[in-house]
Design a protein around this motif. Structure first.
Motif, PDB file in Angstrom:
ATOM      1  N   GLY A 261      24.540  29.414  41.389  1.00 60.64           N
ATOM      2  CA  GLY A 261      24.730  30.963  41.335  1.00 60.64           C
ATOM      3  C   GLY A 261      26.053  31.542  40.815  1.00 60.64           C
ATOM      4  O   GLY A 261      26.318  30.892  39.971  1.00 60.64           O
ATOM      5  N   GLY A 262      26.439  32.624  41.578  1.00 62.43           N
ATOM      6  CA  GLY A 262      27.561  33.119  41.002  1.00 62.43           C
ATOM      7  C   GLY A 262      28.512  33.813  41.847  1.00 62.43           C
ATOM      8  O   GLY A 262      28.030  33.983  42.862  1.00 62.43           O
ATOM      9  N   VAL A 263      29.759  33.975  41.453  1.00 65.75           N
ATOM     10  CA  VAL A 263      30.770  34.673  42.235  1.00 65.75           C
ATOM     11  C   VAL A 263      31.320  35.553  41.512  1.00 65.75           C
ATOM     12  O   VAL A 263      31.667  35.501  40.246  1.00 65.75           O
ATOM     13  N   ALA A 264      31.828  36.694  42.172  1.00 64.34           N
ATOM     14  CA  ALA A 264      32.304  37.932  41.710  1.00 64.34           C
ATOM     15  C   ALA A 264      33.428  38.360  42.487  1.00 64.34           C
ATOM     16  O   ALA A 264      33.181  38.392  43.672  1.00 64.34           O
ATOM     17  N   VAL A 265      34.622  38.745  41.572  1.00 61.82           N
ATOM     18  CA  VAL A 265      35.859  39.317  42.621  1.00 61.82           C
ATOM     19  C   VAL A 265      35.973  40.841  42.082  1.00 61.82           C
ATOM     20  O   VAL A 265      36.171  40.606  40.747  1.00 61.82           O
ATOM     21  N   ALA A 266      35.789  41.589  43.019  1.00 66.71           N
ATOM     22  CA  ALA A 266      36.362  43.087  42.438  1.00 66.71           C
ATOM     23  C   ALA A 266      37.529  43.703  43.011  1.00 66.71           C
ATOM     24  O   ALA A 266      37.578  43.759  43.970  1.00 66.71           O
ATOM     25  N   HIS A 267      38.013  44.259  42.109  1.00 69.11           N
ATOM     26  CA  HIS A 267      39.387  44.845  42.329  1.00 69.11           C
ATOM     27  C   HIS A 267      39.305  46.300  41.997  1.00 69.11           C
ATOM     28  O   HIS A 267      38.681  46.656  40.986  1.00 69.11           O
ATOM     29  N   ASP A 268      39.580  47.099  43.240  1.00 59.89           N
ATOM     30  CA  ASP A 268      39.559  48.406  43.178  1.00 59.89           C
ATOM     31  C   ASP A 268      40.533  49.068  42.378  1.00 59.89           C
ATOM     32  O   ASP A 268      41.676  48.963  42.601  1.00 59.89           O
TER      33      ASP A 268
ATOM     34  N   THR B  56      31.705  33.395  32.054  1.00 62.40           N
ATOM     35  CA  THR B  56      32.630  33.741  32.743  1.00 62.40           C
ATOM     36  C   THR B  56      33.560  35.049  32.137  1.00 62.40           C
ATOM     37  O   THR B  56      33.412  35.129  30.739  1.00 62.40           O
ATOM     38  N   ALA B  57      34.043  35.997  32.857  1.00 61.38           N
ATOM     39  CA  ALA B  57      34.669  37.095  32.205  1.00 61.38           C
ATOM     40  C   ALA B  57      35.524  37.680  33.213  1.00 61.38           C
ATOM     41  O   ALA B  57      35.591  37.562  34.366  1.00 61.38           O
ATOM     42  N   ASP B  58      36.668  38.399  32.829  1.00 59.85           N
ATOM     43  CA  ASP B  58      37.688  38.834  33.362  1.00 59.85           C
ATOM     44  C   ASP B  58      37.656  40.512  33.040  1.00 59.85           C
ATOM     45  O   ASP B  58      37.426  40.797  31.988  1.00 59.85           O
ATOM     46  N   GLY B  59      37.829  41.485  34.032  1.00 65.82           N
ATOM     47  CA  GLY B  59      38.179  42.863  33.734  1.00 65.82           C
ATOM     48  C   GLY B  59      36.992  43.614  33.535  1.00 65.82           C
ATOM     49  O   GLY B  59      37.222  44.506  32.545  1.00 65.82           O
ATOM     50  N   VAL B  60      35.783  43.223  33.870  1.00 67.12           N
ATOM     51  CA  VAL B  60      34.559  44.047  33.453  1.00 67.12           C
ATOM     52  C   VAL B  60      34.754  45.341  34.431  1.00 67.12           C
ATOM     53  O   VAL B  60      34.782  44.952  35.633  1.00 67.12           O
ATOM     54  N   GLU B  61      34.724  46.471  33.993  1.00 66.46           N
ATOM     55  CA  GLU B  61      34.888  47.533  34.742  1.00 66.46           C
ATOM     56  C   GLU B  61      33.348  48.249  35.167  1.00 66.46           C
ATOM     57  O   GLU B  61      32.655  48.454  34.202  1.00 66.46           O
TER      58      GLU B  61
ATOM     59  N   ASN C 120      36.025  40.275  38.015  1.00 64.07           N
ATOM     60  CA  ASN C 120      36.285  38.665  37.412  1.00 64.07           C
ATOM     61  C   ASN C 120      34.907  38.052  37.929  1.00 64.07           C
ATOM     62  O   ASN C 120      34.657  38.219  39.077  1.00 64.07           O
ATOM     63  N   LEU C 121      34.280  37.502  36.944  1.00 63.27           N
ATOM     64  CA  LEU C 121      32.931  36.767  37.353  1.00 63.27           C
ATOM     65  C   LEU C 121      33.211  35.310  37.116  1.00 63.27           C
ATOM     66  O   LEU C 121      33.774  35.032  35.909  1.00 63.27           O
TER      67      LEU C 121
ATOM     68  N   PRO D 130      20.895  45.759  34.647  1.00 64.59           N
ATOM     69  CA  PRO D 130      20.817  44.816  35.797  1.00 64.59           C
ATOM     70  C   PRO D 130      21.107  43.563  35.114  1.00 64.59           C
ATOM     71  O   PRO D 130      21.883  42.763  35.779  1.00 64.59           O
ATOM     72  N   GLU D 131      20.615  43.018  33.858  1.00 62.99           N
ATOM     73  CA  GLU D 131      21.069  41.869  33.488  1.00 62.99           C
ATOM     74  C   GLU D 131      22.391  41.706  32.864  1.00 62.99           C
ATOM     75  O   GLU D 131      22.813  40.637  32.557  1.00 62.99           O
ATOM     76  N   GLU D 132      22.853  42.782  32.826  1.00 61.79           N
ATOM     77  CA  GLU D 132      24.483  42.702  32.358  1.00 61.79           C
ATOM     78  C   GLU D 132      25.404  42.914  33.616  1.00 61.79           C
ATOM     79  O   GLU D 132      26.606  42.656  33.208  1.00 61.79           O
ATOM     80  N   LEU D 133      24.999  42.905  34.861  1.00 65.88           N
ATOM     81  CA  LEU D 133      25.860  43.116  35.932  1.00 65.88           C
ATOM     82  C   LEU D 133      26.455  41.780  35.971  1.00 65.88           C
ATOM     83  O   LEU D 133      26.215  40.838  35.772  1.00 65.88           O
ATOM     84  N   PRO D 134      27.869  41.903  36.315  1.00 63.71           N
ATOM     85  CA  PRO D 134      28.461  40.718  36.448  1.00 63.71           C
ATOM     86  C   PRO D 134      27.868  39.426  37.243  1.00 63.71           C
ATOM     87  O   PRO D 134      28.009  38.301  36.713  1.00 63.71           O
ATOM     88  N   LEU D 135      27.157  39.663  38.357  1.00 57.07           N
ATOM     89  CA  LEU D 135      26.565  38.469  39.074  1.00 57.07           C
ATOM     90  C   LEU D 135      25.679  37.693  38.237  1.00 57.07           C
ATOM     91  O   LEU D 135      25.180  36.735  38.125  1.00 57.07           O
ATOM     92  N   SER D 136      24.828  38.749  37.285  1.00 61.25           N
ATOM     93  CA  SER D 136      23.799  38.292  36.712  1.00 61.25           C
ATOM     94  C   SER D 136      24.381  37.377  35.536  1.00 61.25           C
ATOM     95  O   SER D 136      23.861  36.309  35.083  1.00 61.25           O
ATOM     96  N   ARG D 137      25.412  37.779  34.965  1.00 60.08           N
ATOM     97  CA  ARG D 137      26.133  37.030  33.867  1.00 60.08           C
ATOM     98  C   ARG D 137      26.606  35.547  34.411  1.00 60.08           C
ATOM     99  O   ARG D 137      26.558  34.923  33.762  1.00 60.08           O
TER     100      ARG D 137
END
Ligand code: ADP
Length: 681
Positions: A267-274, A232-237, A254-255, A219-226
Motif C-alpha cells: 500500500g502507501g502512506v501520505a502525510v499532508a501538511h496544511d 516517492t515524492a515530497d511537496g505535492v500540492e 509527502n508520499l 485519480p491515478e495522479e493522487l499521492p496515494l495512488s502514486r
C-alpha cells in the motif's frame, strides 16, 4: 552421576546389605548403581545428583519406603519403585494411583522382571524429563510472547497518541487501495467518508483539485495512488474544497510506498501538511509586490513623460535667453538674462537626472558596456571638476602608482558616475580641503575606484539612505545646492554596468565613496593578431584610396580602428568622438564609408543615421553600425533605418579587414555586402 540419556543411574535403598548386593549385581550391566542402607543418607545423595530410577525397600528402620519415596519426589525426577511384600497391597495401589510411586516390585522378585521393570522405569524417567523440558520451553516462549505483546501494545499506544496529536494528516491505504488509517488531522481534511469511498473516486467525492486550475485531480495522479505504485515524492500540492471547510484548503503532501520485508507492495502512506496560511500570505505578498511594481512603473512613466514635456519649453527658454545674452543689453537686463540661463541650466540638468533615474527604475536604460581605460576617464572627470575645486582651494590628488586598468563599462555613464562623486567631494568639503582618487584591483576580478574627501563625513545610519532618490542629509549640507539625485543615479548606473557602489566614512573626518567594476582586457590585448599584420599587404586593393569616417567616443575603440586601418595603406581614417562633429565631418568630407557607434555622448547613433540619410549630401554614403548592443530588435531597427551592415563589438578583426578590402576594391554602388540580419543577431 551419569546422564540419564546415556547410562542411567539407579539409587537402591534397602536396609539389608545382601539384597543391596544382589540388586547391584543384577542391574550393573545396564545402570550405574548407587546403593545405601540408610534412607536419610539416600535423601542426601538425591540432593546432589540426578537418578533415573529409585528403588526403595518398604520395611526399613527410621523411614518406611513409601515415606522415603514421597520425600524423594520433591528432590528428584527419578521414577520411584517400591520393593515390598503383598501384605499391604491396597495401600500400594493407592500410592501408585496418587502418583507417590510409579510402580512396585513384589518380594521376592523375579530377577528378570525386576530388571525389565527398572529398564521401563528408566524409559519413563527419560520421557518425564523430556516432557518437563518441553513444557518449560513452552512456558518460556509464552512468557516471551506475552512480553512482546505488551511491548507491542505499548508501542501502538505511543504511535496512536503521536498520530492523534499530529497537526499533519496521515493517510494509509493497503495494497488494494482500501483506507486503513486516517489520523484525526487527516479526518478533518477529507472526512471519514474516505473510509467508504473507493480511492479512485476520491477527487470527486472529497473535492480534490489541481491548485490554480480548478480542474479535478486525476485519480491515478493522487499521492496515494502514486505511493501504491511505488513512487516517492515530497511537496505535492493539492487544493481541497468541500463543505467541511469554510474556505479552500491547500495541502502539501509527502508520499511513500509501503513494502514488506520481501519488497512486496503493501500500500502507501501520505502525510499532508496544511499550507493554506502560507499560500494566502504568498498570494498577498505577490499581489502587494505586483501593486508596488505597477505603482513604481506608473511613477517612472509619469516622471519620464513629465521630463520630456518640460524639456520642450525649457529649450525655448534657454535658446531665447542665449540669443538675448548675445545682444548688448543694459547691465541690469544682462544680469537678469544670466539668472534665467543659470536657473534654466540647473533645471535642465535636474530634468535629465530625473529622466535617467526613471529610466533606470523602469529598466529602460540602454548601456554599451565595453572595455574602458579607467585612468583616461578619471582624468577627463578630474579636468572637469578642477575649476570647481580651485574656487574653494581644494587640492585634488589624482592617480598615482599603477593605475593602468581596463574595466567593463559604458564610457559615458562611467564618466557621469565619477563626475557625481567628484562634484560631491568638492560640494561637501571644507574650504582648503582635499580629494584623493585611487584605483585598485580587489583581487576578485574587479577594479575598485575610490574618491575620498575631507568633508564632514556621513553617520552610519544615513549611508544607505543617500543612495535613494531625493534623499539629502539634513543640517549644514542642506545649504549646498543639490537635488539628492546624483548618488541614486550613480548607484543605478554602476549596478546597470554590473558593479557595486558604497561609502565608508568617519564623521568629522571625511568620506570615501567607492565603486567596483569588472576588470576587462584592453581591446588591443584582445587582438594580438594585429601585431603580425604588416601594412600594404593587399596590393590590388591599395590601388584605390578611400576615406573612412569613424564616429565613436571611446578612444580605445578609435585607437584599435586606427591600428586596423594602418594595415591598409589605401585607407585614410578620420575620427569623430561626438555625433554632431561626425555629421559635420560627413557633410564636409563625404567619406566612402562611415563606421558608426550607437552610444554617443550628444545623440543616439540611430538619430545620427537618420540625419545622414535625410541629408542629400550624405544620404548615399554606406553606414556600418559598430556596436556592442546586438539585440535582434536593435539590429533590425538600424537596418530598417538604412544601415548597410552591422558589426558587433568586440570587433572581429578578420571580418573588419574584409569589409575595408571590399570598400577598397569595389565600385561605389556595390561596395558592401547587403546587410545580413542573421549575422548581426
Ligand atoms: P545632491 O548632492 O544633489 O544633494 P547626491 O545624491 O549626490 O545629491 O547626494 C545626496 C546627499 O548625500 C547629499 O545631499 C549630501 O547630503 C550627501 N553627500 C553626498 N556626498 C557627500 C560627501 N562626499 N560628503 C558628505 N555628504 C555627502
Amino acid at each position: 552421576m551419569t546422564n540419564v540419556e546415556e547410562r542411567p543411574s539407579v539409587l537402591v535403598v534397602d536396609d539389608e546389605p545382601r539384597i543391596l548386593d544382589s540388586i547391584r549385581d543384577l542391574l550393573s550391566e545396564n545402570f550405574d548403581v548407587v546403593a545405601t542402607s540408610d534412607p536419610l543418607a539416600a535423601l542426601e545423595i538425591l540432593n546432589g545428583a540426578q537418578f533415573a530410577v529409585i528403588l526403595a525397600d518398604q520395611r526399613m528402620p527410621g523411614l518406611t519406603g513409601d515415606q522415603f519415596l514421597v520425600r524423594a519426589q520433591n528432590l528428584s525426577d527419578a521414577t520411584r519403585i517400591l520393593v515390598t511384600g503383598y501384605t499391604d497391597i491396597d495401600a500400594l495401589i493407592r500410592a501408585v494411583n496418587d502418583g507417590q510411586i510409579h510402580t512396585y516390585v513384589p518380594k521376592p522378585w523375579e530377577p528378570a522382571q525386576l530388571r525389565v521393570t527398572v529398564l521401563k522405569a528408566a524409559d519413563h524417567c527419560r520421557e518425564t524429563l523430556r516432557r518437563k523440558e518441553a513444557a518449560s520451553r513452552l512456558a518460556e516462549q509464552q512468557a516471551a510472547l506475552a512480553r512482546s505483546e505488551a511491548a507491542f501494545r505499548q508501542q501502538t499506544k505511543l504511535l496512536q497518541s503521536i498520530l492523534d496529536s499530529m497537526g499533519d494528516g496521515v493517510l494509509v491505504v493497503d495494497e488494494n487501495g482500501k483506507m486503513v488509517l486516517l489520523n484525526p488531522a487527516a479526518e478533518a481534511m477529507v472526512g471519514r467518508a474516505a473510509f467508504e469511498t473507493p480511492h479512485s473516486a476520491w477527487s470527486e467525492s472529497i473535492g480534490i483539485y489541481r491548485p490554480g486550475t480548478g480542474t479535478l485531480y486525476p485519480p491515478e495522479e493522487l499521492p496515494l495512488s502514486r505511493a501504491m505504485r511505488g513512487e516517492t515524492a515530497d511537496g505535492v500540492e493539492l487544493h481541497v474544497r468541500n463543505p467541511r471547510h469554510a474556505g479552500d484548503l491547500f495541502v502539501s503532501v509527502n508520499l511513500r510506498p509501503l513494502k514488506d520485508d520481501d519488497g512486496r507492495s503493501r500500500g502507501g502512506v501520505a502525510v499532508a501538511h496544511d499550507i493554506t496560511g502560507r499560500r494566502r500570505t504568498q498570494e498577498l505578498l505577490q499581489r502587494a509586490k505586483e501593486e508596488a511594481e505597477r505603482a513604481n512603473r506608473a511613477k517612472s512613466e509619469f516622471l519620464s513623460r513629465m521630463s520630456h514635456e518640460l524639456r520642450t519649453p525649457l529649450n525655448s527658454i534657454l535658446g531665447f535667453a542665449q540669443l538675448l545674452e548675445m545682444t548688448s543689453l543694459p547691465s541690469d537686463d544682462a544680469e537678469a538674462v544670466a539668472q534665467i540661463l543659470k536657473g534654466g541650466r540647473h533645471l535642465l540638468s535636474l530634468i535629465n537626472e530625473v529622466l535617467d533615474v526613471a529610466r533606470i527604475e523602469a529598466g529602460r536604460l540602454s548601456l554599451s558596456p565595453e572595455p574602458v581605460h579607467l585612468p583616461e576617464v578619471i582624468q577627463e572627470a578630474l579636468d572637469l571638476v578642477r575649476p570647481l575645486a580651485l574656487e574653494r582651494s581644494i587640492t585634488i590628488t589624482g592617480l598615482s602608482g599603477n593605475s593602468d586598468f581596463w574595466v567593463k563599462a559604458d564610457r559615458q555613464r562611467l564618466r557621469q558616475v565619477l563626475l557625481n562623486l567628484l562634484a560631491n567631494g568638492v560640494k561637501y568639503n571644507v574650504d582648503g580641503g582635499r580629494i584623493a582618487v585611487a584605483v585598485d584591483p580587489n583581487g576578485y576580478g574587479a577594479i575598485r575606484t575610490t574618491v575620498s574627501d575631507t568633508g564632514p563625513g556621513i553617520a552610519a545610519e544615513e549611508r544607505e539612505k543617500l543612495f535613494l532618490p531625493f534623499e539629502r542629509l539634513t543640517g549644514e549640507s542642506l545649504a549646498v545646492e543639490g537635488t539628492g539625485l546624483g548618488l541614486a543615479l550613480s548607484k543605478g548606473l554602476v549596478e546597470a554596468m554590473g558593479g557595486v557602489i558604497g561609502v565608508d566614512s568617519t564623521v568629522g573626518k571625511g568620506s570615501t565613496f567607492w565603486f567596483d567594476l569588472m576588470a576587462a582586457e584592453s581591446p588591443a590585448a584582445l587582438h594580438p593578431e594585429l601585431e603580425g599584420l604588416a601594412g600594404a599587404d593587399s596590393g590590388e586593393a591599395a590601388a584605390r584610396s578611400v576615406l573612412v569616417l569613424y564616429i565613436e567616443d571611446n578612444p580605445a575603440n578609435m585607437a584599435l580602428m586606427k591600428r586596423l586601418t594602418e594595415t591598409r595603406p589605401g585607407v585614410q581614417l578620420i575620427g569623430a568622438p561626438q555625433a554632431r562633429l561626425g555629421l559635420d565631418l560627413a557633410r564636409v568630407h563625404r567619406p566612402d564609408l562611415i563606421l558608426l557607434d550607437l552610444h554617443l555622448p550628444d545623440m543616439s547613433g540611430h538619430e545620427v543615421l537618420e540625419q545622414l540619410r535625410r541629408d542629400p549630401d550624405t544620404g548615399t554614403i554606406p553606414v556600418v553600425v559598430v556596436s556592442a548592443d546586438a539585440t535582434p530588435e536593435q539590429v533590425d531597427r538600424l537596418l530598417d533605418s538604412g544601415a548597410q551592415s552591422y558589426v558587433t563589438k568586440p570587433i572581429d578583426i578578420g571580418s573588419m579587414l574584409g569589409l575595408l578590402d571590399s570598400v577598397l576594391s569595389d565600385p561605389i554602388e556595390n561596395r558592401l555586402p547587403t546587410a545580413n540580419r542573421s549575422d548581426a543577431g
